[in-house]
Design a protein around this motif. Structure first.
Motif, mmCIF file in Angstrom:
data_model
loop_
_atom_site.group_PDB
_atom_site.id
_atom_site.type_symbol
_atom_site.label_atom_id
_atom_site.label_comp_id
_atom_site.label_asym_id
_atom_site.label_seq_id
_atom_site.Cartn_x
_atom_site.Cartn_y
_atom_site.Cartn_z
ATOM 1 N N ALA A 132 9.872 5.036 -68.101
ATOM 2 C CA ALA A 132 9.083 5.007 -69.246
ATOM 3 C C ALA A 132 8.568 3.477 -69.821
ATOM 4 C CB ALA A 132 9.624 5.855 -70.556
ATOM 5 N N ALA A 133 9.402 2.724 -69.725
ATOM 6 C CA ALA A 133 8.877 1.184 -70.017
ATOM 7 C C ALA A 133 7.956 0.750 -69.252
ATOM 8 C CB ALA A 133 10.269 0.444 -70.112
ATOM 9 N N ALA A 134 8.217 0.954 -67.982
ATOM 10 C CA ALA A 134 7.200 0.523 -66.888
ATOM 11 C C ALA A 134 5.797 1.005 -67.169
ATOM 12 C CB ALA A 134 7.589 0.573 -65.457
ATOM 13 N N ALA A 135 5.818 2.474 -67.440
ATOM 14 C CA ALA A 135 4.579 2.758 -67.803
ATOM 15 C C ALA A 135 4.012 2.334 -68.959
ATOM 16 C CB ALA A 135 4.992 4.315 -67.855
ATOM 17 N N MET A 136 4.871 2.083 -70.124
ATOM 18 C CA MET A 136 4.388 1.709 -71.218
ATOM 19 C C MET A 136 3.622 0.441 -71.041
ATOM 20 S SD MET A 136 5.778 -0.809 -73.418
ATOM 21 C CE MET A 136 7.371 -1.054 -73.550
ATOM 22 N N GLY A 137 4.532 -0.527 -70.305
ATOM 23 C CA GLY A 137 3.680 -1.751 -70.141
ATOM 24 C C GLY A 137 2.407 -1.764 -69.322
ATOM 25 N N ARG A 138 2.114 -0.858 -68.421
ATOM 26 C CA ARG A 138 0.878 -0.837 -67.961
ATOM 27 C C ARG A 138 -0.099 -0.361 -68.892
ATOM 28 N NH1 ARG A 138 1.529 2.060 -62.115
ATOM 29 N NH2 ARG A 138 -0.540 1.985 -62.318
ATOM 30 N N LEU A 139 0.115 0.758 -69.699
ATOM 31 C CA LEU A 139 -0.824 1.175 -70.774
ATOM 32 C C LEU A 139 -1.037 -0.069 -71.832
ATOM 33 C CD1 LEU A 139 0.314 4.760 -71.746
ATOM 34 C CD2 LEU A 139 -1.748 3.957 -70.420
ATOM 35 N N ARG A 140 -0.020 -0.970 -72.326
ATOM 36 C CA ARG A 140 -0.161 -1.856 -73.171
ATOM 37 C C ARG A 140 -1.191 -2.750 -72.714
ATOM 38 N NH1 ARG A 140 2.930 -6.784 -74.518
ATOM 39 N NH2 ARG A 140 2.181 -7.456 -76.734
ATOM 40 N N THR A 141 -0.985 -3.368 -71.478
ATOM 41 C CA THR A 141 -1.798 -4.091 -70.828
ATOM 42 C C THR A 141 -3.293 -3.731 -70.738
ATOM 43 O OG1 THR A 141 0.098 -5.134 -69.488
ATOM 44 C CG2 THR A 141 -2.241 -5.553 -68.767
ATOM 45 N N ALA A 142 -3.337 -2.494 -70.295
ATOM 46 C CA ALA A 142 -4.859 -1.984 -70.343
ATOM 47 C C ALA A 142 -5.475 -1.906 -71.812
ATOM 48 C CB ALA A 142 -4.811 -0.365 -69.773
ATOM 49 N N VAL A 143 -4.447 -1.395 -72.867
ATOM 50 C CA VAL A 143 -5.232 -1.264 -74.079
ATOM 51 C C VAL A 143 -5.819 -2.751 -74.503
ATOM 52 C CG1 VAL A 143 -4.623 -1.147 -76.492
ATOM 53 C CG2 VAL A 143 -3.878 0.458 -74.888
ATOM 54 N N ALA B 102 -10.960 6.694 -74.676
ATOM 55 C CA ALA B 102 -11.767 7.333 -73.583
ATOM 56 C C ALA B 102 -11.243 6.587 -72.296
ATOM 57 C CB ALA B 102 -13.449 7.469 -73.861
ATOM 58 N N HIS B 103 -11.738 5.407 -72.125
ATOM 59 C CA HIS B 103 -11.498 4.604 -70.943
ATOM 60 C C HIS B 103 -10.007 4.485 -70.741
ATOM 61 C CE1 HIS B 103 -15.275 2.869 -70.505
ATOM 62 N NE2 HIS B 103 -15.434 2.342 -71.627
ATOM 63 N N LEU B 104 -9.238 4.601 -71.767
ATOM 64 C CA LEU B 104 -7.617 4.610 -71.598
ATOM 65 C C LEU B 104 -7.222 5.944 -70.876
ATOM 66 C CD1 LEU B 104 -5.189 2.567 -71.760
ATOM 67 C CD2 LEU B 104 -4.892 3.897 -74.018
ATOM 68 N N ASP B 105 -7.652 7.077 -71.350
ATOM 69 C CA ASP B 105 -7.652 8.300 -70.765
ATOM 70 C C ASP B 105 -7.979 8.380 -69.432
ATOM 71 O OD1 ASP B 105 -7.165 11.388 -71.287
ATOM 72 O OD2 ASP B 105 -9.362 11.436 -70.706
ATOM 73 N N ASP B 106 -9.251 8.062 -68.932
ATOM 74 C CA ASP B 106 -9.701 8.013 -67.646
ATOM 75 C C ASP B 106 -8.648 7.191 -66.853
ATOM 76 O OD1 ASP B 106 -11.814 9.366 -68.502
ATOM 77 O OD2 ASP B 106 -13.293 7.569 -68.626
ATOM 78 N N LEU B 107 -8.328 5.992 -67.182
ATOM 79 C CA LEU B 107 -7.392 5.097 -66.609
ATOM 80 C C LEU B 107 -6.339 5.885 -65.981
ATOM 81 C CD1 LEU B 107 -6.682 2.449 -65.163
ATOM 82 C CD2 LEU B 107 -5.701 1.936 -67.533
ATOM 83 N N VAL B 108 -5.591 6.707 -66.853
ATOM 84 C CA VAL B 108 -4.339 7.381 -66.937
ATOM 85 C C VAL B 108 -4.512 8.333 -65.892
ATOM 86 C CG1 VAL B 108 -2.568 8.783 -67.913
ATOM 87 C CG2 VAL B 108 -3.231 6.554 -69.134
ATOM 88 N N ALA B 109 -5.529 9.421 -66.018
ATOM 89 C CA ALA B 109 -5.865 10.328 -65.135
ATOM 90 C C ALA B 109 -6.014 9.841 -63.632
ATOM 91 C CB ALA B 109 -6.992 11.135 -65.774
ATOM 92 N N SER B 110 -6.958 8.909 -63.490
ATOM 93 C CA SER B 110 -7.241 8.448 -62.213
ATOM 94 C C SER B 110 -5.863 7.913 -61.435
ATOM 95 C CB SER B 110 -8.388 7.611 -62.311
ATOM 96 O OG SER B 110 -7.937 6.256 -63.043
ATOM 97 N N THR B 111 -5.180 7.237 -62.266
ATOM 98 C CA THR B 111 -4.003 6.603 -61.788
ATOM 99 C C THR B 111 -3.065 7.704 -61.295
ATOM 100 O OG1 THR B 111 -4.411 4.595 -63.008
ATOM 101 C CG2 THR B 111 -1.952 4.823 -62.042
ATOM 102 N N PRO C 48 7.916 10.120 -56.946
ATOM 103 C CA PRO C 48 9.056 10.187 -58.001
ATOM 104 C C PRO C 48 8.954 8.652 -58.517
ATOM 105 C CG PRO C 48 9.934 11.026 -56.134
ATOM 106 C CD PRO C 48 8.638 10.484 -55.436
ATOM 107 N N GLY C 49 9.126 8.652 -59.885
ATOM 108 C CA GLY C 49 9.137 7.368 -60.579
ATOM 109 C C GLY C 49 7.701 6.580 -60.761
ATOM 110 N N ALA C 50 6.810 7.409 -60.601
ATOM 111 C CA ALA C 50 5.476 6.557 -60.472
ATOM 112 C C ALA C 50 4.939 6.538 -61.880
ATOM 113 C CB ALA C 50 4.362 7.536 -59.737
ATOM 114 N N ALA C 51 4.664 5.188 -62.185
ATOM 115 C CA ALA C 51 4.252 4.751 -63.611
ATOM 116 C C ALA C 51 3.023 5.558 -64.092
ATOM 117 C CB ALA C 51 4.093 3.466 -63.768
#
Length: 820
Positions: free
Chosen positions: A508-519, A534-543, A551-554
């Motif tokens: 969860a921390a790794a995924a959080m780090g990626r989202l914080r950087t994207a924001v 909206a851009h953040l939502d597209d980024l999460v869905a495409s990733t 397993p464990g994919a951020a």
């Protein structure tokens, strides 16, 4: 005769051939007398027939005749022991059996059978010799005391327990025979047996006796009352069995059980070492110290290379305990360095991994270890220590330190069993210490990761005063998926962000780090809140689609994350926000009242759904925005608009503290347990407004001649602000930006200067085309405007607004202006 005697006789074999019969009637009158009865009691038939049978009995038994008659009628007979009088007055103890002898149609008769007990035990004189041989040669200690608890007899086996020979014991009380023994407790058992007649079996006595003055012993004792023929107490017969070995075995098992319960209850290295010392004192040793290598306490791995026994080895004291308050035996405090001398037993055990035991220490030794000698130059004799065991702390094939066990005073020296027990204790503790070491290393790594993912400190700016509090659900690693952030935007504005990723721990921390950087990346584009989400939502869905079910994919972990994005402008107090599957912020107004923003709830990130919506509101100066994750209210459901726990948050926010930071912590403490079930993040922002003297703006016509006027107005304003050093560069920036707007844009033009921590120059127009920085060739006559702006500004950019766009540039007020 007592009831137990009757039961014993009734159960014995009664030989009728050896019995002397006689016949009595229902009234107890002798009606028939036999030669056997005459031979037994010496009375003739003429002397007895017609007289009461009670006249043949001793006085005490004669008084029992009515009772015996009643029992015969009730039970149909009786058996027991009675005392009869022979002719001439001598008494004889006889075994008696009474049975009914009713003749058909006749009166009731009772057949009485008498058997001489002494005659039935012919050969007793010989058996007595055998009995004496048995008790005298028995390995069990046996003694008899009288009613005054003075010894009247004892066997040779009792001498092994101290107190001297049987002759020395005669006439003496236990306290005189065995000084120092708990004689009061033992004699209390004897008195109880004398008073009640009930034997005491299996009484366990633990203490020290003369035969083993330095050793705690355990004995099993049993006590039985001795009575005369009349049932009166004569004394106490007791036995003693040595069960020290069994007692010590039980103690060892109990100590190991206690060690399993008390050692390693936490993943703290020093606390685990202290628990080992606490468990071992006083059951095993009088003084225990646990010393660990430096790298163990740091949670590091062992450095390569052997540890020679000729080295001076610095260790650090991790735990110690003593039977004496204050641990006077130690001159090294917890956490201090204990340096053992080269070649000393602790160093040898540390190097070889082999335990060492010394039954008797050299009492005058001073050079054994600095820990023992210290500045006081104390000897083992001074400290009262006489026996020692050194056990290496080893786990998974690696030596982590040493544990020293000492005994003092009169306690027995350590033996092989003690060493085996100490090794078991240390072995259990060593695994716990190594687990704590590994945890320390992993936790330190996790904290480094967490610190790298969350802001070290929020940037200083004039738009808001901020305070944040973060409490992870995973207390072991401190990692979680919640985050908060403050991002500086153009025009003195700030973005406040709080978000959360589902789950806990490192994924969860790794995924959080990626989202914080994207924001933060999207925020740099100066996009409105709804477009950032909206851009953040597209980024999460495409990733998530790209990473699939790995397993464990951020990226997959981030699906379902929530986020609220708020932009606050301190110039006019306007606030714009949007949310994706996240609770709406609370607002504490200057009067202390608490409201919640009516914010449309967008779908969680990556889940798909309708477009995100933003709301805009004006905040009075001094309002407090409270952005939080759902863990603050410990709710699993996501219907934040009707969450009943908002009342709890409202009450907590209404309580003011001395500072915003204290208020933030107080809110979390009031609503969240110490060990929450979900990660918690709370970001509080106290809003400010820039003063009228910090902002200046002008509406400009689309005439190239106005550029000179714009430069003059800007220079005049900087002079009022005392920023004369920035006049030249500001005139250049204003000239280029206004000229660019007049040439390439449409509609009205507006110039605004903002003095905050930087000098901000903004030019807005109605155009929708963003300018681009060019790198002209030396032969080009134009195209250098924005290049000059970028050179004389610390940063510049473009943001789009509903009316068009704003081109802005910032100059630092704390750093010197760039040279021409």
């Amino acid at each position: 005769m007592g009831t137990h005697e009757e039961q014993d006789v009734a159960g014995q074999r009664f030989d009728v051939a050896d019995a002397a019969p006689l016949l009595i009637d229902a009234d107890g009158v002798v009606r028939s007398w036999t030669r056997d009865a005459q031979r037994l009691l010496a009375y003739t038939a003429a002397e007895v027939v017609g007289t009461g049978v009670g006249g043949l009995l001793a006085t005490e038994d004669a008084e029992r005749m009515p009772e015996l008659a009643e029992r015969c009628r009730r039970d149909g007979g009786w058996a027991g022991l009675l005392t009869v009088r022979r002719k001439g007055g001598r008494t004889v103890r006889v075994m008696v059996r009474i049975t009914p002898a009713v003749e058909p149609g006749g009166a009731a008769r009772w057949l009485v059978l008498l058997s001489d007990v002494a005659a039935g035990a012919r050969g007793w004189d010989m058996s007595r010799t055998v009995l004496e041989q048995m008790v005298t040669g028995s390995p069990v200690g046996i003694a008899i005391v009288d009613v005054n608890l003075r010894c009247v007899w004892s066997n040779a086996a009792l001498e092994q327990f101290g107190g001297g020979s049987a002759r020395d014991r005669l006439g003496r009380r236990l306290a005189e025979i065995q000084p120092g023994i708990d004689s009061e407790a033992i004699e209390a058992q004897m008195r109880r047996v004398l008073e009640t007649g009930r034997p005491v079996v299996g009484y366990e006595h633990v203490g020290q006796v003369r035969s083993a003055p330095h050793r705690a012993t355990a004995h099993m004792m049993s006590f039985t009352r001795l009575e005369d023929d009349g049932g009166h107490p004569m004394g106490v017969y007791y036995t003693v069995v040595d069960m020290t070995d069994k007692h010590r075995a039980r103690q060892r098992l109990a100590l190991l059980d206690r060690a399993g319960e008390h050692i390693g209850r936490t993943l703290d290295i020093t606390r685990t070492a202290q628990e080992l010392a606490d468990v071992a004192v006083p059951e095993l040793a009088d003084y225990v110290c646990v010393d660990l290598l430096e790298w163990v306490l740091r949670g590091a791995e062992r450095a390569p290379g052997p540890l020679g026994d000729q080295q001076r080895v610095p260790l650090r004291r991790a735990g110690q305990q003593s039977v004496n308050p204050g641990v006077p035996e130690a001159v090294v405090a917890i956490g201090e360095v204990a340096t053992y001398l080269a070649g000393s037993p602790p160093v040898r055990s540390l190097a070889t991994g082999v335990s060492w035991r010394e039954e008797r220490l050299d009492p005058l030794a001073k050079e054994w270890a600095t820990d023992i000698a210290g500045d006081r130059a104390a000897t083992f004799l001074d400290l009262g220590l006489h026996s020692v065991m050194i056990v290496p702390v080893r786990a998974r094939g690696v030596t982590l330190g040493v544990t020293s066990f000492f005994r003092r005073g009169r306690q027995e020296p350590f033996d092989e069993d003690d060493l085996s027990l100490a090794e078991d204790l240390v072995s259990r503790a060593a695994v716990c210490v190594d687990n704590a070491r590994r945890y320390t290393r992993e936790r330190d790594a996790a904290l480094v990761l967490q610190r790298s993912l969350l802001p070290h400190r929020l940037p200083e700016q004039d738009a808001v005063e901020v305070a944040a509090c973060y409490r992870p659900a995973d207390e072991l690693t401190g990692l979680g998926g919640d985050w908060y952030d403050l991002i500086q935007l153009s025009g003195a504005r700030v973005a406040l962000v709080v978000g959360e990723v589902p789950g806990h721990g490192i994924d969860a921390a790794a995924a959080m780090g990626r989202l914080r950087t994207a924001v933060r990346t999207l925020a740099a584009l100066d996009l409105p809140p709804e477009e950032v989400l909206a851009h953040l939502d597209d980024l999460v869905a495409s990733t998530a689609r790209e990473e699939g079910d790995e397993p464990g994919a951020a990226g997959l972990q981030a699906v379902g994350a929530g986020c609220v994005y708020v932009v606050y402008d301190p110039v006019d107090g306007q606030c714009t926000m949007a949310a994706a599957g996240h609770p709406a912020p609370a607002v504490v107004l200057p009067d202390g009242s608490v409201t919640f923003v009516d914010l449309p709830q967008g779908s969680p990130l990556g889940a798909g759904g309708p477009p995100f919506e933003a709301v805009e509101l004006a905040l009075a100066e001094g309002s407090v925005l409270a952005l939080h994750t759902d863990g603050l209210l410990a709710r699993e459901e996501r219907d934040w608009a009707v969450d009943p726990d908002r009342d709890r948050l409202r009450l907590a926010l209404a309580r003011r503290a001395a500072s915003l930071d204290l208020t933030c912590r107080a809110v979390v403490d009031a609503l969240v347990p110490v060990r929450p079930h979900d990660d918690v993040a709370l970001l509080m922002a106290h809003t400010r407004l820039l003063g009228a003297d910090q902002v200046a703006d002008w509406d400009l016509p689309g005439d190239p001649a106005i550029v000179a006027t714009a430069r003059k107005e800007a220079a005049r304003q900087l002079a009022e602000w005392g920023l004369d050093d920035l006049v030249f560069t500001t005139e250049l920036v204003v000239s280029e930006l206004v000229t660019n707007a007049i040439r390439h844009a449409e509609g009205p033009i507006r110039l605004r200067l903002i003095r905050e921590r930087a000098l901000i120059c903004e030019v807005s127009d109605g155009g929708a085309t963003a300018p681009h920085l060019r790198h002209p060739r030396t032969t080009d006559e134009g195209g250098r405007g924005l290049l000059l702006v970028s050179q004389f500004s610390q940063r510049w950019g473009t943001r789009f607004v509903p009316e068009g766009k704003v081109i802005w540039a910032e100059q630092s007020l704390t750093q010197p202006s760039p040279d021409m």
